[in-house]
Motif scaffolding. Structure first.
Motif, PDB file in Angstrom:
ATOM      1  N   GLY A 240     -33.461  91.405  44.758  1.00 54.48           N
ATOM      2  CA  GLY A 240     -34.127  90.423  45.326  1.00 54.48           C
ATOM      3  C   GLY A 240     -34.618  90.208  45.933  1.00 54.48           C
ATOM      4  N   ALA A 241     -35.387  89.251  46.128  1.00 55.90           N
ATOM      5  CA  ALA A 241     -36.101  87.781  47.285  1.00 55.90           C
ATOM      6  C   ALA A 241     -35.384  86.531  47.125  1.00 55.90           C
ATOM      7  CB  ALA A 241     -37.366  87.670  47.052  1.00 55.90           C
ATOM      8  N   LEU A 242     -34.673  87.214  45.837  1.00 61.30           N
ATOM      9  CA  LEU A 242     -34.197  85.921  45.567  1.00 61.30           C
ATOM     10  C   LEU A 242     -32.384  85.357  46.950  1.00 61.30           C
ATOM     11  CD1 LEU A 242     -34.163  84.220  42.786  1.00 61.30           C
ATOM     12  CD2 LEU A 242     -35.073  83.396  44.488  1.00 61.30           C
ATOM     13  N   ALA A 243     -31.730  87.092  46.888  1.00 63.91           N
ATOM     14  CA  ALA A 243     -30.689  87.538  47.657  1.00 63.91           C
ATOM     15  C   ALA A 243     -29.654  86.979  46.918  1.00 63.91           C
ATOM     16  CB  ALA A 243     -30.982  87.613  48.536  1.00 63.91           C
ATOM     17  N   GLY A 244     -29.613  87.397  45.651  1.00 64.01           N
ATOM     18  CA  GLY A 244     -28.496  86.418  44.683  1.00 64.01           C
ATOM     19  C   GLY A 244     -26.630  87.464  44.718  1.00 64.01           C
ATOM     20  N   GLY A 262     -43.768  83.030  48.998  1.00 62.62           N
ATOM     21  CA  GLY A 262     -43.766  82.899  47.013  1.00 62.62           C
ATOM     22  C   GLY A 262     -42.633  83.824  46.825  1.00 62.62           C
ATOM     23  N   TYR A 263     -41.903  82.945  45.352  1.00 56.80           N
ATOM     24  CA  TYR A 263     -41.751  83.487  44.768  1.00 56.80           C
ATOM     25  C   TYR A 263     -40.458  82.744  43.685  1.00 56.80           C
ATOM     26  CZ  TYR A 263     -38.715  87.353  43.983  1.00 56.80           C
ATOM     27  OH  TYR A 263     -37.550  88.304  42.732  1.00 56.80           O
ATOM     28  N   GLN A 264     -41.047  82.916  42.795  1.00 59.27           N
ATOM     29  CA  GLN A 264     -41.395  81.822  41.614  1.00 59.27           C
ATOM     30  C   GLN A 264     -41.529  80.946  41.619  1.00 59.27           C
ATOM     31  OE1 GLN A 264     -37.291  82.288  40.809  1.00 59.27           O
ATOM     32  NE2 GLN A 264     -36.948  85.085  40.526  1.00 59.27           N
ATOM     33  N   ALA A 265     -40.440  79.963  41.697  1.00 59.44           N
ATOM     34  CA  ALA A 265     -41.160  78.690  41.625  1.00 59.44           C
ATOM     35  C   ALA A 265     -41.027  78.012  42.863  1.00 59.44           C
ATOM     36  CB  ALA A 265     -39.868  77.125  41.555  1.00 59.44           C
ATOM     37  N   GLN A 266     -40.718  78.656  44.515  1.00 62.09           N
ATOM     38  CA  GLN A 266     -41.691  78.109  45.505  1.00 62.09           C
ATOM     39  C   GLN A 266     -42.852  79.026  45.428  1.00 62.09           C
ATOM     40  OE1 GLN A 266     -38.297  79.694  48.362  1.00 62.09           O
ATOM     41  NE2 GLN A 266     -39.324  79.635  50.382  1.00 62.09           N
ATOM     42  N   ILE A 267     -43.948  78.462  46.775  1.00 62.27           N
ATOM     43  CA  ILE A 267     -45.026  78.379  46.325  1.00 62.27           C
ATOM     44  C   ILE A 267     -44.858  79.001  48.551  1.00 62.27           C
ATOM     45  CG2 ILE A 267     -47.421  77.962  47.434  1.00 62.27           C
ATOM     46  CD1 ILE A 267     -46.527  75.634  44.967  1.00 62.27           C
TER      47      ILE A 267
END
Length: 304
Positions: A240-244, A262-267
């Protein structure tokens, strides 16, 4: 010979120039321009000069994520250089040997993953490596290595390495085929003369074949660099975009995605995203420029 007029050259070059300008040059120029602006809540843009770049590179809220992605990208590239290209060279050398049975079949099987969608590759490897329902542990158990199995995609210390190895497995066919074609182009007369002089196969490879394919090895290196610093799809499809976990597999591509869209809480911010894209472009441009200055010139002099 009939002299070619200038208007004839323009007619034939115009379609390519127009298409390249519309879909490559102009979007790139607009991205570079957009990185010098910022926008408020109403969407009104104002010129801020280099402020976006200072924020990304030096602001603690932004720079930590950027430099983490940059360092991960360097490690991602190094793994490919240390594994993908040497193994590709080894396979190409093996397949170029005369009389090897099943060479065409092996080449096809190794190159086949390159043709598959990255989404399919990511999904398949998630199934294989899943600690819950994956078959990885059972397969390793068949060779007595079950105790070495672990949730590699879920650990900060191993997530990036695992994804890098998946990428190496998928794309190893590209350097293999490029180097294989270069080895086939080595003049047969030179090899026969070396054999007549009593040179061993290993000596012929190191002193004749390898120097002759240096330009191809340089091309493979620069293609690997550009592809790795543009990498996004495999990381996104698997993590996913968070690359965890905890951004341990974050690359410049996923960092750009979160910044721009943007993704989740990040605008998302198109102007900050354009600044990140510009920095990615400068990194790739710097690497390609260094290659041409430090490597390509030497290869050209060597060929002459």
């Amino acid at each position: 010979m009939k002299k070619v007029r200038a208007w004839q050259l323009l007619v034939f070059l115009a379609p390519a120039v127009i298409i390249y300008s519309m879909f490559s040059a102009l979007p790139l120029a607009d991205t570079l321009r957009l990185g010098f602006y910022t926008s408020n809540d109403a969407g009104v843009r104002s010129f801020v000069g280099l402020d976006n770049y200072r924020t990304i590179l030096f602001d603690p809220d932004w720079s930590a994520a950027f430099w983490n992605a940059m360092w991960n990208n360097v490690k991602f590239f190094c793994i490919h250089m240390l594994l993908q290209n040497p193994i590709g060279l080894l396979l190409a050398t093996l397949f170029s040997l005369k009389g090897l049975r099943g060479a065409r079949t092996y080449r096809t099987l190794i190159f086949l993953p390159t043709l598959l969608s990255v989404v399919i590759i990511g999904f398949i490897w998630q199934l294989i490596l899943s600690p819950l329902w994956g078959v990885g542990e059972k397969l390793m158990g068949l060779v007595g290595l079950a105790d070495w199995f672990g949730p590699w995609l879920g650990q900060e210390s191993t997530a990036l390495i695992t994804l890098s190895l998946i990428s190496v497995w998928q794309y190893i066919g590209i350097p293999m085929m490029l180097i294989y074609a270069a080895l086939l182009a080595v003049p047969e007369e030179v090899l026969e003369a070396a054999h007549a002089e009593g040179a061993s196969s290993l000596r012929i490879f190191w002193q004749i074949k390898l120097p002759l394919i240096y330009p191809t090895l340089g091309l493979v290196t620069i293609l690997t660099f550009v592809a790795n610093f543009n990498a996004f799809d495999l990381i996104y499809s698997v993590k996913g975009a968070l690359a965890g976990p905890n951004y341990s597999a974050d690359l410049l591509g996923t960092y750009f995605y979160r910044t721009f869209f943007g993704y989740q809480a990040q605008i998302g911010s198109p102007t900050m995203g354009a600044a990140v894209a510009t920095l990615m472009f400068l990194v790739i441009l710097g690497g390609v420029g260094a290659y041409f200055v430090m490597v390509q010139r030497r290869l050209t002099r060597y060929a002459l």
